[in-house]
Scaffold this motif. Sequence first.
Motif, PDB file in Angstrom:
ATOM      1  N   SER A   1       0.855  -1.185   0.000  1.00  0.00           N
ATOM      2  CA  SER A   1       0.000   0.000   0.000  1.00  0.00           C
ATOM      3  C   SER A   1       0.893   1.237   0.000  1.00  0.00           C
ATOM      4  O   SER A   1       1.892   1.291   0.716  1.00  0.00           O
ATOM      5  CB  SER A   1      -0.929  -0.013   1.204  1.00  0.00           C
ATOM      6  OG  SER A   1      -1.865  -1.058   1.065  1.00  0.00           O
ATOM      7  N   LEU A   2       0.507   2.198  -0.815  1.00  0.00           N
ATOM      8  CA  LEU A   2       1.354   3.376  -1.060  1.00  0.00           C
ATOM      9  C   LEU A   2       0.832   4.609  -0.343  1.00  0.00           C
ATOM     10  O   LEU A   2      -0.376   4.766  -0.148  1.00  0.00           O
ATOM     11  CB  LEU A   2       1.415   3.653  -2.558  1.00  0.00           C
ATOM     12  CG  LEU A   2       2.006   2.544  -3.417  1.00  0.00           C
ATOM     13  CD1 LEU A   2       1.868   2.884  -4.894  1.00  0.00           C
ATOM     14  CD2 LEU A   2       3.462   2.313  -3.053  1.00  0.00           C
ATOM     15  N   PRO A   3       1.738   5.528   0.005  1.00  0.00           N
ATOM     16  CA  PRO A   3       1.292   6.787   0.610  1.00  0.00           C
ATOM     17  C   PRO A   3       0.522   7.639  -0.401  1.00  0.00           C
ATOM     18  O   PRO A   3       0.732   7.531  -1.610  1.00  0.00           O
ATOM     19  CB  PRO A   3       2.592   7.471   1.029  1.00  0.00           C
ATOM     20  CG  PRO A   3       3.677   6.801   0.272  1.00  0.00           C
ATOM     21  CD  PRO A   3       3.194   5.445  -0.115  1.00  0.00           C
ATOM     22  N   VAL A   4      -0.348   8.455   0.127  1.00  0.00           N
ATOM     23  CA  VAL A   4      -1.118   9.371  -0.717  1.00  0.00           C
ATOM     24  C   VAL A   4      -0.221  10.546  -1.081  1.00  0.00           C
ATOM     25  O   VAL A   4       0.219  11.288  -0.211  1.00  0.00           O
ATOM     26  CB  VAL A   4      -2.390   9.858   0.004  1.00  0.00           C
ATOM     27  CG1 VAL A   4      -3.083  10.946  -0.790  1.00  0.00           C
ATOM     28  CG2 VAL A   4      -3.325   8.689   0.264  1.00  0.00           C
ATOM     29  N   ASN A   5       0.088  10.654  -2.346  1.00  0.00           N
ATOM     30  CA  ASN A   5       0.768  11.830  -2.892  1.00  0.00           C
ATOM     31  C   ASN A   5       0.347  11.968  -4.349  1.00  0.00           C
ATOM     32  O   ASN A   5      -0.298  11.071  -4.911  1.00  0.00           O
ATOM     33  CB  ASN A   5       2.300  11.748  -2.727  1.00  0.00           C
ATOM     34  CG  ASN A   5       2.917  10.569  -3.441  1.00  0.00           C
ATOM     35  OD1 ASN A   5       2.579  10.257  -4.585  1.00  0.00           O
ATOM     36  ND2 ASN A   5       3.847   9.898  -2.778  1.00  0.00           N
TER      37      ASN A   5
END
Length: 181
Positions: free
Chosen positions: A100-104
């Motif tokens: 899961s990836l950070p929101v950017n």
Amino acid sequence: INEQKKINFKYQSGNINSSLTSTKIDNCTYYFGTIQPPKYYSNTIPKEIIFVIDGSGSMNGKPLELIKSSVQSILDKLDEKDIFNLIVFATENINFSTISLPVNKENIENAKQFISREFGSGNLKLNHAINRIDQLKFNPSHNRIIAIMSDGDLDFDQNIHVAIQQQMKNSYLFLLGIGND
């Protein structure tokens, strides 16, 4: 059933964000509602949102397009403390990312490109997608939210309820049904 439903909602301006959208496709009206706590609420726990999207043949056309546009809209509203991932399930399951990836801005744009791809073929293998969720490393500092979006045209021999009970113990589960089935 030709029955009209009336949905009333109200909120105090500035305290909470909410919206209700409706789309009419053929003779069906679809509703999508969101309620979001105020931004100034500082005690919110970061979320890990995993979108599990039905990309099987029964979703081809308007149902899949409606889900794609809904996911793209939700992606724009995620908080910068959140993390996210997408899994499209059909005969083959396709993860957007292995973690899961950070929101950017870059990750959101890449996710929108991913969801814009052609899906809508093959057979439904939801239990395989659920098993993939369990393979994603769980971050205890985030509330894990699983949003399964499907028309519900499931293969009941898959024992999906067993996979959900075994794999989603630390998760909140939301189901969005769409389509005529």
